[in-house]
Design a protein around this motif. Structure first.
Motif, PDB file in Angstrom:
ATOM      1  N   LYS A   1      70.604 -77.694 -37.010  1.00 17.71           N
ATOM      2  CA  LYS A   1      70.660 -78.463 -38.266  1.00 17.71           C
ATOM      3  C   LYS A   1      71.833 -77.968 -39.099  1.00 17.71           C
ATOM      4  CE  LYS A   1      65.832 -79.628 -38.938  1.00 17.71           C
ATOM      5  NZ  LYS A   1      65.329 -78.940 -37.719  1.00 17.71           N
ATOM      6  N   PRO A   2      72.491 -78.874 -39.809  1.00 15.59           N
ATOM      7  CA  PRO A   2      73.579 -78.421 -40.680  1.00 15.59           C
ATOM      8  C   PRO A   2      73.055 -77.491 -41.778  1.00 15.59           C
ATOM      9  CG  PRO A   2      73.321 -80.828 -40.751  1.00 15.59           C
ATOM     10  CD  PRO A   2      72.279 -80.312 -39.849  1.00 15.59           C
ATOM     11  N   ILE A   3      73.923 -76.586 -42.180  1.00 15.95           N
ATOM     12  CA  ILE A   3      73.582 -75.772 -43.356  1.00 15.95           C
ATOM     13  C   ILE A   3      74.417 -76.288 -44.522  1.00 15.95           C
ATOM     14  CG2 ILE A   3      73.485 -73.452 -44.308  1.00 15.95           C
ATOM     15  CD1 ILE A   3      73.504 -72.329 -41.545  1.00 15.95           C
ATOM     16  N   TYR A   4      73.759 -76.650 -45.608  1.00 16.67           N
ATOM     17  CA  TYR A   4      74.487 -77.197 -46.756  1.00 16.67           C
ATOM     18  C   TYR A   4      74.816 -76.100 -47.753  1.00 16.67           C
ATOM     19  CZ  TYR A   4      73.128 -81.563 -44.697  1.00 16.67           C
ATOM     20  OH  TYR A   4      72.974 -82.595 -43.815  1.00 16.67           O
ATOM     21  N   PHE A   5      75.875 -76.334 -48.503  1.00 14.36           N
ATOM     22  CA  PHE A   5      76.318 -75.309 -49.445  1.00 14.36           C
ATOM     23  C   PHE A   5      75.997 -75.690 -50.876  1.00 14.36           C
ATOM     24  CE2 PHE A   5      78.824 -74.529 -45.679  1.00 14.36           C
ATOM     25  CZ  PHE A   5      78.803 -73.151 -45.580  1.00 14.36           C
TER      26      PHE A   5
END
Ligand code: ATP
Ligand code: ATP
Ligand code: MG
Ligand code: MG
Lengths: 501, 290, 333, 333
Positions: D152-156
């Motif tokens: 899963k993408p990691i959001y900032f």
């Protein structure tokens, strides 16, 4: 007698270099015509034009009296002109026989190559040359001398009418040179015209019929070899007399030992080699081709570390597993194969000279002091007479001899206590040679310990304080300087069965 | 007693959509006590890679297989092999042109994209220029979503012109650059449809980076970035399928078929339009993933 | 392997060890096969072995094609999309044109040879670095495949027997227990032919010579440009065969497929011990490299390793396999 | 950088002609820009120029990184996935770990350097061919990114200001008419630094020397292995910067992205005149190469060329551009 080849008013310009200025040259059938001149005089360039590698900027070429254009090597070959290049042009991944017959493979049906015949034919040529090279040996695995023999064999295989030899003997020892000359004489008798380029004066005397001397891209003159004294030719070449000095052997018994090698062994090439080298001493290494001198030097230098044996530098035992170790211990090694092991051909003169000494010219930030380096490079260019457009010229564009001088400059700059020079004057002209001898003498006098490996006995005799002789990987003896050639040859041919162990 | 093995050969595995399918499949696997494996090629062009995966899956003597065909025809010999060995096949995501699969759990991508077109038309006042940033030019999902959208516009919204279709490979960054070039080429663009998660996010990024105003964005699938963009109003809304449901139903049908039970031939897992207004409704929240 | 160094000092020794060396090159492959057999009972079954072989066919043929180019010291990035383009042309001729099967095959191979020749012209005549010339070709062919097909696959349903080219099994008819797919047979025939060309013919000789020292070959009066173009054309023709194989396997020409296949093929070549700097390489090594790759992927799948871990393990094993090979050579040298 | 350029035969002329030469190197780029401007009024707008520049940033930084490796005569296939892995690590540190921004950046660059160093060890110490070593790394890092993130993408979102790293515009604040994105600024700073390293420092000198003749450098007593590892580590650190840039652009670390980026970066390097056989190359050339690539893609899109034709035309123009450069050099001697 009609001219086989006649070159008239040949001009050649490279970007920034006027390499040839209206050169005239002619070659008759059945003669050996020597072409001489200092490094960078334009000899190779002239011959590359004759063999179709370069196109002249001006002038014309007559073959058998008819004007010829030579757009490529193939055209020259078709006219019966063949060349042995100074810089070996071999395919290292192919075998000796495959190299010799490249482009002219004996074919069977379906484009198949008759490998058996190819090898047999190559073996026959080697046999003619009395050379023990295995036709099936991969060329990259051969020593530089053997590679040169392969080049010669290849040129002979063409059975051409004009054979150009550009420094064919630069890496050969006397024995092979003798065989080569026998072949040349045979070819001459058959009416082949031979152009012979060499910096070795004694060879010229032995083989040449006529001599053409070049200087700065122009023709100085053509003379008969028989009735012109060498000194005249040398002064035609360099514009001055070369003093014929002999070595004076200093008394070094009190000098400390710089390098001691004990029982060095690596495979069959280096077998139980032991010797000592004192500070201020020049130790020559003599031997026939493949005697193992290069291998010994490479083992000492850590290029191919020895399997057993000890090396002590300045009295302390040193562990040398890599060239970096060796250089750190103060040992420098100039390789016999400048193209593959000595130079980064794509870099310029300055960077090549600096290659072994960069950390000395670097500040804490890793910034290289190029100004200083440039100054030093210019000094070396002047001191060694390197013919180049400047210190930023790419090394690959220099003439062979000048490239060699760059490698020498690299090691001089590194300022090692122990210097091993493997064929240091390969391809260097007579004037520069005597200067390099002078330089080595000065270095020794300043306390450096020097090993010189050379296939030219006169050179070894001129330089060495002592002469070590090798045969089949063993050190068969160490003779005092000025020993007789017979004495050296006796040790150099002392095969295992004969030697008293 | 060995557990049943149900391998799912999908069209991909790295994308969030496929991960959601996998989540559903794993859930069903846990509930039904079977081992589920999930695998798919790197991208949707690699038809032969998928065949190799199918071969490897068959080598393990599975109880049943779930399969999302990249190309139905290409798979027929292997599916035939499965049939001969009495291994039931359940098609998911898109159908297989063959009578071998005992069931198909899929979304009607054409219809879903048509819904996107209707929504887009409504949002831009049923007139103006729109463009599509698609994820793939040849795969069935890419083609159907593009065509579903474009054809619906032609048929039902004649005043809306689809002026460009570009492809960003579903790569977020590439789709961003594609969008920016689209906006440069068509300054009057009123809407852009991104055909999967990466494309839709790329469109959002591109529009935001250029600071373009008045561009209505419609997306496809979900994922945190998309739901965030919808909440923030950057994206008007999106179509979501029910990937978790697809995975779940596929495994369920596979297990049933393996046990010799009857299964429905078509399992419609549905698709939904979601936007700011309904994003938190239980019905939609259940099919979103991030 | 660097052109200059690491060459064993002695030619004789080199040769004496070579038979033994080739046997050892199998080592990594055998270790892998044994390892997977122990790890999963389903690995060493006839049908799985056939699946592995079938999976090797296309990549193997492409790897053989690119081996030729790599030995000349070049590289070819277009092999994957060229394969596809050839498949598409076969489709156009057979399905759209309704021509008989042999014509379609000829068209595919001919297209491959022609495109290879064009790359060869770029590289040899126009002196464009092979990387760029074939990168350009890769893109051009990729686009052309899509344009010609209108981005839709062309199916070969109208050509009876087309699928048996890769999927049938001549051997299986003779030895039913060992149904080696024809695709694999074709791979071995192509490999044997190319090995013969490399080892026995003038073309092969110049392939090695060009990679070893192109300038020296030119100075020997050989028409280096012409030979190089011939080599690229031959390599292209082999890509045409790969195109037929993949089309037959998928019963269709998939226009979007192909990019990325070059990397896998080149990897097989390099794993097989061919040096990217040219001058040396063997077809046997390439075959082993291609087999290592497919055994690895298949084995990890059969072991049901999670796909992301498959990637990691594949990467690690490739490194280890080549390192082991390196060590072996060093000790043999 | 003068030290570095492809050198014509004549030193004086070299110096004299070098300014002119560099101007000429732009030729293909300028022809493209002029061509597109004429073809479409929407091409030469400030916002589109900024879009092109922004599109160059990530690929440009990667290309700079791989230029170093290519000059040593190596290749690095792992740059794309390494970029992603560094972005992921930044995400782990910042979003999951809640650390302050500088620590996240440091982690990304440090990870890059470490992975680069590992590739360097493979290549220099273990003598694994760079192609294989970095192919292995590519796969390993690709898998690891997926594993670490759970695909899963990691959001900032939790790190304020993270997106301004690439997307903000320092210059735009000073010169509002010319809002050059920070990402581009970073590219230019990185390029300038690397050009300095290559042209003026020992590391740079050895980079060229290694590519020119590694054995000669080794026999000059230089610790070639050590320097090579340092170069790979530096290149890896630059990939870390690319990772930060792409993460900042997407406000997320996308674990599945990255593969394929290496080809584009290497293409930029080679179009920029750096030779894959090592020993020569310039950062300026690489920048121009990267710009050519993004002008080309953007321009064709702005002209609304059909996507499949875009591919074909891109391929053709790459070949033509490099051929033109080739002709220019040949005539320059
Ligand atoms: N391709 C080239 N480009 C530029 N300059 C060149 C080129 N080839 C040779 N030169 C220059 O031309 C001059 C003549 O070189 P040439 O190789 O003919 O000398 P030479 O007489 O053979 O010397 P040596 O005895 O050292 O072999 C030298 O100054 C050399 O630097
Ligand atoms: N017939 C042969 N073919 C190939 N290699 C040989 C042959 N005979 C000897 N050698 C190898 O030659 C090497 C020794 O050569 P080395 O270069 O050390 O000798 P050298 O004394 O420096 O002579 P030179 O450099 O003049 O050839 C050993 O490795 C030996 O195995
Ligand atoms: Mg010369
Ligand atoms: Mg020697």
């Amino acid at each position: 007698m009609s001219d086989l080849v006649r070159m008239e008013g040949i001009d050649k310009r490279f970007p920034g270099v006027h390499a040839l200025r209206g050169v005239n040259f002619d070659l008759r059938a059945g003669e050996v015509h020597a072409l001489m001149g200092e490094n960078g005089a334009g000899k190779s360039t002239l011959m590359k034009i004759l063999s179709g590698v370069y196109q002249p900027s001006g002038g014309r070429i007559l073959v058998d009296g008819a004007e010829a254009t030579l757009p490529g090597p193939k055209a020259a070959q078709d006219l019966g002109i063949c060349i042995i290049h100074q810089e070996l042009a071999l395919m290292r991944d192919l075998t000796a026989a495959q190299n010799i017959w490249i482009g002219r493979e004996p074919r069977l049906s379906l484009g198949r190559i008759d490998e058996a015949r190819l090898n047999a034919d190559a073996a026959a040529i080697f046999a003619d040359m009395r050379s023990a090279i295995d036709p099936r040996a991969e060329v990259g695995t051969l020593s530089i001398a053997r590679q040169q023999m392969v080049e010669i064999a290849k040129a002979l295989s063409y059975r051409s009418r004009v054979l150009i030899m550009d420094e064919p003997t630069a890496a050969l020892t006397d024995a092979e040179i003798g065989e080569l000359f026998a072949i040349i004489r045979k070819l001459r008798a058959e009416g082949v015209g031979i152009v012979y380029i060499s910096h070795k004066m004694d060879e010229i005397k032995r083989i040449a019929d006529r001599i053409t001397v070049m200087r700065d891209g122009a023709c100085v003159g053509t003379v008969d070899a028989a009735d012109t004294p060498m000194s005249t030719i040398i002064s035609m070449m360099v514009g001055r007399e070369i003093a014929d000095e002999t070595v004076s052997i200093p008394d070094l018994s009190a000098a400390p030992i710089a390098l001691e090698v004990r029982g060095l062994t690596r495979g069959r090439a280096v077998r139980d080699v032991s010797f000592q080298l004192r500070r201020g001493e020049i130790l020559g290494f003599a031997g026939l081709m493949g005697a193992g001198r290069t291998e010994t030097a490479r083992a000492i230098f850590g290029a191919e570390p020895a399997e057993s044996g000890e090396i002590a530098v300045g009295g302390r035992s040193a562990t040398i597993r890599s060239p970096a170790d060796a250089v750190a211990a103060g040992i420098g090694y100039l390789s016999e194969d400048r193209k593959h092991y000595g130079l980064a051909l794509g870099l310029d003169v300055r960077d090549n000279i600096a290659l072994a000494s960069l950390p000395r010219f670097t500040d804490a930030m890793g910034h290289v002091r190029d100004g200083r380096l440039g100054q030093i490079a210019r000094d070396f260019i002047a001191r060694l007479g390197i013919r180049t457009l400047g210190e930023r010229q790419e090394v690959r564009l220099l003439s062979g001899g000048n490239q060699q001088k760059v490698v020498i400059a690299k090691w001089l700059l590194r300022d090692c206590d122990i210097l091993i020079f493997d064929e240091p004057t390969r391809g260097i002209d007579i004037g520069a040679k005597s200067e390099i001898y002078q330089l080595l003498g000065d270095l020794a006098a300043a306390g450096k310990a020097i090993i010189v490996i050379s296939s030219e006995l006169p050179e070894l005799l001129r330089l060495s304080h002592r002469i070590a002789v090798m045969c089949e990987g063993r050190l068969t003896g160490i003779l005092p300087g000025g020993a007789s050639q017979e004495h050296i040859m006796a040790l150099a041919t002392q095969r295992e069965g004969v030697s008293v162990q | 007693q060995d557990k049943m093995l149900i391998p799912l050969i999908s069209k991909g595995f790295q994308h969030q959509f496929w991960q959601a399918v996998k989540t559903g499949a794993d859930k069903a696997g846990a509930e039904l006590g079977v081992i589920v494996t999930f695998e798919g090629p790197d991208n949707e062009t690699q038809v032969d890679k998928q065949m190799d995966m199918l071969s490897a899956a068959l080598a393990n003597n599975p109880a049943a297989i779930g399969f999302a065909a990249l190309d139905s025809q290409a798979a027929i010999p292997l599916l035939q092999q499965a049939k001969d060995r009495k291994i039931p096949v359940v098609a998911f995501d898109s159908g297989v042109d063959s009578d071998i699969p005992v069931a198909t759990a899929a979304t009607d991508n054409l219809a879903a994209a048509a819904l996107a077109a209707d929504k887009m038309a409504a949002l831009i006042g049923d007139a103006g220029e729109v463009a599509v940033v698609a994820h793939d030019q040849t795969s069935s999902t890419g083609v159907n979503r593009r065509d579903g959208f474009v054809n619906r516009m032609k048929e039902a919204h004649p005043n809306v012109q689809v002026v460009a279709v570009e492809y960003g490979g579903g790569d977020h960054l590439k789709s961003t650059e594609v969008t920016k070039a689209l906006l440069a080429a068509h300054p009057n663009l009123k809407g852009i449809f991104g055909t999967n998660e990466g494309s839709a996010i790329g469109v959002v990024n591109g529009v935001r980076e250029l600071g373009a105003k008045g561009v209505t964005i419609v997306g496809y699938d979900s994922g945190k970035a998309q739901t965030d963009a919808i909440r923030e109003g950057l994206m008007a809304g999106a179509i979501t399928q029910n990937p978790i449901g697809i995975g779940y139903e596929t495994v369920k049908a596979a297990v049933a078929a393996a046990k010799g039970e009857a299964v429905p031939a078509q399992i419609d897992t549905g698709f939904y339009w979601y936007d700011k207004t309904n994003i938190d409704s239980p019905e939609i929240a259940a099919v979103l993933y991030d | 392997m660097t052109a200059v160094t690491a060459r064993p000092a002695h030619a004789h020794r080199n040769r004496a060890g070579s038979a033994q060396q080739k046997l050892l090159a199998f080592a990594s492959l055998i270790v892998l096969v044994v390892g997977f057999s122990l790890a999963s009972a389903n690995f060493l079954t006839v049908s799985n072995i056939m699946a592995i072989l079938q999976a090797t066919a296309v990549n193997g043929v492409l790897a053989v094609a690119v081996t030729l180019i790599i030995i000349t010291g070049g590289i070819d990035l277009s092999i994957g999309t060229l394969m596809t383009f050839c498949a598409v042309i076969a489709g156009v001729v057979l399905t759209w044109g309704g021509m008989p099967l042999p014509l379609g095959l000829l068209a595919a191979v001919g297209t491959g040879a022609l495109c290879g020749l064009i790359s060869g012209v770029f590289v040899a005549r126009m002196k464009i670095p092979p990387f760029i010339a074939t990168l350009g070709m890769m893109l051009i062919l990729k686009g052309l495949s899509l344009i010609v097909t209108g981005t839709k696959p062309i199916y070969f349903n109208a050509t009876p027997g087309f699928t048996t080219i890769a999927q049938g099994s001549l051997i299986g008819r003779l030895v039913p227990a060992f149904p080696v797919p024809n695709g694999v047979l074709i791979l071995f025939v192509v490999a044997a032919l190319v090995a013969w060309v490399l080892g026995r013919t003038v073309l092969g000789r110049y392939t090695f010579a060009l990679g070893s020292n192109e300038e020296a070959v030119r100075l020997s009066g050989v028409n280096t440009d012409g030979w190089k173009m011939a080599i690229y054309a031959l390599s292209g023709a082999i890509c045409g065969i790969a195109g037929i194989l993949i089309a037959s396997r998928l019963n269709s020409a998939q226009p979007a497929l192909g990019q990325g296949y070059e990397l896998e093929a080149i990897a097989a070549v390099v794993i097989g011990g061919t040096s990217l700097s040219g001058g040396r390489g063997t077809i046997l090594g390439t075959l082993i490299g291609a087999l290592i790759m497919s055994v690895l992927t298949n084995g990890l799948r059969v072991m049901s390793v999670a796909p992301e871990w498959q990637t990691v393990v594949t990467g690690a094993i490739i490194i280890v396999a080549v390192y082991a090979d390196q060590l072996r050579r060093r000790s043999a040298g």
